[in-house]
Design an enzyme around this catalytic site. Sequence first.
Site, mmCIF file in Angstrom:
data_model
loop_
_atom_site.group_PDB
_atom_site.id
_atom_site.type_symbol
_atom_site.label_atom_id
_atom_site.label_comp_id
_atom_site.label_asym_id
_atom_site.label_seq_id
_atom_site.Cartn_x
_atom_site.Cartn_y
_atom_site.Cartn_z
ATOM 1 N N GLU A 1 -0.447 36.108 39.849
ATOM 2 C CA GLU A 1 -0.872 34.986 40.687
ATOM 3 C C GLU A 1 -0.905 33.676 39.926
ATOM 4 O O GLU A 1 -0.894 32.617 40.525
ATOM 5 C CB GLU A 1 -2.246 35.256 41.306
ATOM 6 C CG GLU A 1 -2.256 36.400 42.291
ATOM 7 C CD GLU A 1 -1.323 36.194 43.482
ATOM 8 O OE1 GLU A 1 -1.068 35.039 43.838
ATOM 9 O OE2 GLU A 1 -0.860 37.210 44.030
ATOM 10 N N ASP B 1 19.474 62.256 27.402
ATOM 11 C CA ASP B 1 18.721 61.977 28.614
ATOM 12 C C ASP B 1 19.419 60.948 29.494
ATOM 13 O O ASP B 1 20.463 60.431 29.161
ATOM 14 C CB ASP B 1 17.323 61.474 28.240
ATOM 15 C CG ASP B 1 16.395 62.643 27.947
ATOM 16 O OD1 ASP B 1 16.842 63.785 28.111
ATOM 17 O OD2 ASP B 1 15.256 62.395 27.557
ATOM 18 N N ARG C 1 10.269 56.248 23.471
ATOM 19 C CA ARG C 1 11.064 57.477 23.549
ATOM 20 C C ARG C 1 12.427 57.349 22.869
ATOM 21 O O ARG C 1 13.088 58.350 22.631
ATOM 22 C CB ARG C 1 11.196 57.963 24.992
ATOM 23 C CG ARG C 1 11.884 57.002 25.900
ATOM 24 C CD ARG C 1 11.766 57.455 27.327
ATOM 25 N NE ARG C 1 12.394 58.758 27.528
ATOM 26 C CZ ARG C 1 13.707 58.974 27.493
ATOM 27 N NH1 ARG C 1 14.523 57.992 27.219
ATOM 28 N NH2 ARG C 1 14.176 60.174 27.709
ATOM 29 N N PRO D 1 7.835 38.283 36.725
ATOM 30 C CA PRO D 1 8.886 38.706 37.658
ATOM 31 C C PRO D 1 10.068 37.738 37.676
ATOM 32 O O PRO D 1 11.123 38.072 38.207
ATOM 33 C CB PRO D 1 8.173 38.747 39.010
ATOM 34 C CG PRO D 1 6.936 37.966 38.845
ATOM 35 C CD PRO D 1 6.585 37.954 37.402
HETATM 36 N N1 ADE Z 1 4.333 40.592 36.589
HETATM 37 C C1 ADE Z 1 4.314 40.718 37.933
HETATM 38 N N2 ADE Z 1 5.412 41.313 38.390
HETATM 39 C C2 ADE Z 1 6.177 41.601 37.305
HETATM 40 C C3 ADE Z 1 7.442 42.206 37.123
HETATM 41 N N3 ADE Z 1 8.164 42.664 38.142
HETATM 42 N N4 ADE Z 1 7.924 42.311 35.867
HETATM 43 C C4 ADE Z 1 7.207 41.837 34.824
HETATM 44 N N5 ADE Z 1 6.014 41.257 34.931
HETATM 45 C C5 ADE Z 1 5.500 41.131 36.161
#
Ligand code: ADE
Length: 221
Positions: free
Chosen positions: A116, A168, A153, A89
């Site tokens: 985590e 698309d 795709r 993330p």
């Molecule tokens: N792992 C946990 N959350 C994530 C996200 N938003 N994007 C990529 N990998 C992740």
Amino acid sequence: MFYAQVLTLFPEFFSSPLACSIPDRAIKARLAQVDCINIRDFSVGKHRRVDDSPYGGGPGMVMKPDPVVAAIRHARESRPETRVVLLSPTGVLFDQAKAREYAKSPGITLVCGRYEGIDERVAEYVDEQVSVGPYVLSGGEPAALAIIDAVIRLLPGALGDERSAEQDSFGEDGLLDYPHYTRPEVFEGKHVPEVLLSGDHARIEAWRCEQEEKRSKRQKR
Ligand code: ADE
């Protein structure tokens, strides 16, 4: 042929989504190949441990670097042409431009860690870190799946003869798709826009363009 290698502790996560619809067809047509590599196969010792408690204390477990890095080395050896991407993330945001970039490349190796914790030193063994959005998933697997789907795709031929990826949402013009309607003409009192029944192809085309612009403006990103 586009290659995706996925390094994961949960290879079974990918089986049914990739056996449906467009990814299934593309894989059967040999436009793409997705190989899941189980990180656990690279753990050593009697207990095949893939995680351990965090240095410094605190709750939860952290994925050990050694099996992940051994899996990355194996993946690089089998497919040296692929870019190694760690799902996180905190990575750069995956978007349609990135999907196009991957689709034009020979392939990608996606490393799924549990959110985590994966030992921070793993970051030094990958080429980039990518996030699929500003929210936290419990692991990289759903993110890897979204990326694989978005890329597959775009592969020439993946959508069949009658459609093109450019038509698309987020086609080459960067706009969202126009709204679609099919029978019945009136559904629970709601009518299909008159223009679509007119048979006037120039007007229909103009209406669709207008709708794409409106939708794209409305949806801030
Ligand atoms: N792992 C946990 N959350 C994530 C996200 N938003 N994007 C990529 N990998 C992740």
